[in-house]
Scaffold this motif. Structure first.
Motif, short mmCIF file in Angstrom:
data_model
loop_
_atom_site.label_atom_id
_atom_site.label_comp_id
_atom_site.label_asym_id
_atom_site.label_seq_id
_atom_site.Cartn_x
_atom_site.Cartn_y
_atom_site.Cartn_z
N ILE A 129 0.71 -1.13 0.05
CA ILE A 129 -0.13 0.03 0.18
C ILE A 129 0.84 1.24 -0.13
O ILE A 129 1.81 1.40 0.81
CB ILE A 129 -0.91 -0.02 1.12
N ASP A 130 0.52 1.95 -0.97
CA ASP A 130 1.59 3.26 -0.95
C ASP A 130 2.81 2.98 -1.31
O ASP A 130 3.82 3.80 -0.62
CB ASP A 130 1.12 4.42 -0.06
N GLY A 131 3.33 2.13 -1.75
CA GLY A 131 4.76 1.52 -2.01
C GLY A 131 5.35 0.86 -0.98
O GLY A 131 6.48 0.30 -0.65
N LYS A 132 4.59 0.59 0.19
CA LYS A 132 5.11 -0.10 1.49
C LYS A 132 4.52 -1.66 1.57
O LYS A 132 3.27 -1.50 1.24
CB LYS A 132 4.79 0.80 2.80
N VAL A 133 5.28 -2.42 2.00
CA VAL A 133 5.04 -3.83 2.32
C VAL A 133 4.54 -3.79 3.78
O VAL A 133 5.04 -3.77 4.56
CB VAL A 133 5.97 -4.78 1.90
N TYR A 134 3.24 -4.46 3.84
CA TYR A 134 2.59 -4.45 5.09
C TYR A 134 2.41 -5.87 5.43
O TYR A 134 1.95 -6.33 6.63
CB TYR A 134 1.27 -3.74 5.18
N GLY A 135 2.41 -6.85 4.29
CA GLY A 135 2.49 -8.17 5.02
C GLY A 135 3.01 -9.22 3.83
O GLY A 135 3.67 -8.53 2.90
N LEU A 136 3.15 -10.45 4.29
CA LEU A 136 3.84 -11.36 3.39
C LEU A 136 2.97 -12.32 3.13
O LEU A 136 1.96 -12.37 3.69
CB LEU A 136 5.14 -12.20 4.50
N PRO A 137 3.22 -12.85 1.84
CA PRO A 137 2.14 -14.01 1.32
C PRO A 137 2.09 -15.29 2.05
O PRO A 137 3.32 -15.76 2.75
CB PRO A 137 3.06 -14.39 -0.07
N VAL A 138 1.09 -15.57 2.36
CA VAL A 138 0.75 -16.91 3.32
C VAL A 138 -0.02 -17.72 2.40
O VAL A 138 0.60 -18.96 2.41
CB VAL A 138 -0.15 -16.60 4.43
N ALA A 139 -0.92 -17.32 1.66
CA ALA A 139 -1.69 -18.27 0.50
C ALA A 139 -1.93 -17.51 -0.76
O ALA A 139 -2.21 -16.37 -0.74
CB ALA A 139 -2.81 -18.94 1.37
N ALA A 140 -2.07 -18.11 -1.71
CA ALA A 140 -2.45 -17.42 -3.10
C ALA A 140 -3.18 -18.60 -3.64
O ALA A 140 -3.25 -19.66 -3.79
CB ALA A 140 -1.17 -17.07 -3.62
N SER A 141 -4.24 -17.85 -4.60
CA SER A 141 -4.89 -18.90 -5.49
C SER A 141 -4.93 -18.18 -6.82
O SER A 141 -4.85 -17.00 -7.01
CB SER A 141 -6.32 -19.19 -4.82
N ALA A 142 -5.38 -18.95 -8.01
CA ALA A 142 -5.45 -18.42 -9.26
C ALA A 142 -6.74 -18.17 -9.58
O ALA A 142 -7.89 -18.97 -9.10
CB ALA A 142 -4.82 -19.26 -10.04
#
Length: 142
Positions: A129-142
């Protein structure tokens, strides 16, 4: 499998940092809220907790696993009552609101290029958000 997953999951435990009264390094305990994904959620994170505490005996980690359907309400109630966790794994759809409220801390200073290179760049998009990372990927789906 656990040997490969453990470092990633430890990093994922840092997925979202809420504003805390003192920096995590100075704390003697850390409260972590996890979403219940399956019967494996708690045992996997319990193993991570034990490994972390073995390496950092001065820090006690308190895990709380909350059913996904109740997680947002539990977090907002705790935030309103000043009982926020130090770390939480959340849905990225909630993140913009928490950033606007000022309760989420950017993680950029903790993310090295080496760590970041382990993920497809697109996996960071939902939590940036606004160029800053606030979280890391835990799960993803297509």
């Amino acid at each position: 499998m656990m040997r490969r997953v453990l470092p990633l999951l430890i990093a994922l435990a840092l997925a979202w940092t809420l504003t805390a009264p003192a920096p995590a390094q100075a704390q003697s305990s850390v409260r972590v809220v996890l979403a219940y994904y399956s019967a494996q959620t708690e045992p996997v994170f319990q193993a991570i907790k034990e490994a972390f505490e073995a390496q950092h005996p001065e820090i006690t980690v308190h895990l709380e696993v909350i059913a996904w359907d109740n997680l947002f309400q539990a977090l907002t109630t705790r935030l309103a009552g000043g009982q926020e966790p130090d770390l939480a794994i959340i849905g990225t759809r909630w993140l913009p609101g928490f950033v606007q409220q000022g309760v989420a801390q950017p993680l950029d200073e903790f993310i090295t290029e080496e760590f970041r290179s382990q993920f497809a760049p697109a996996l960071f998009e939902p939590s940036t958000i606004d160029g800053k990372v606030y979280g890391l990927p835990v799960a993803a789906s297509a």
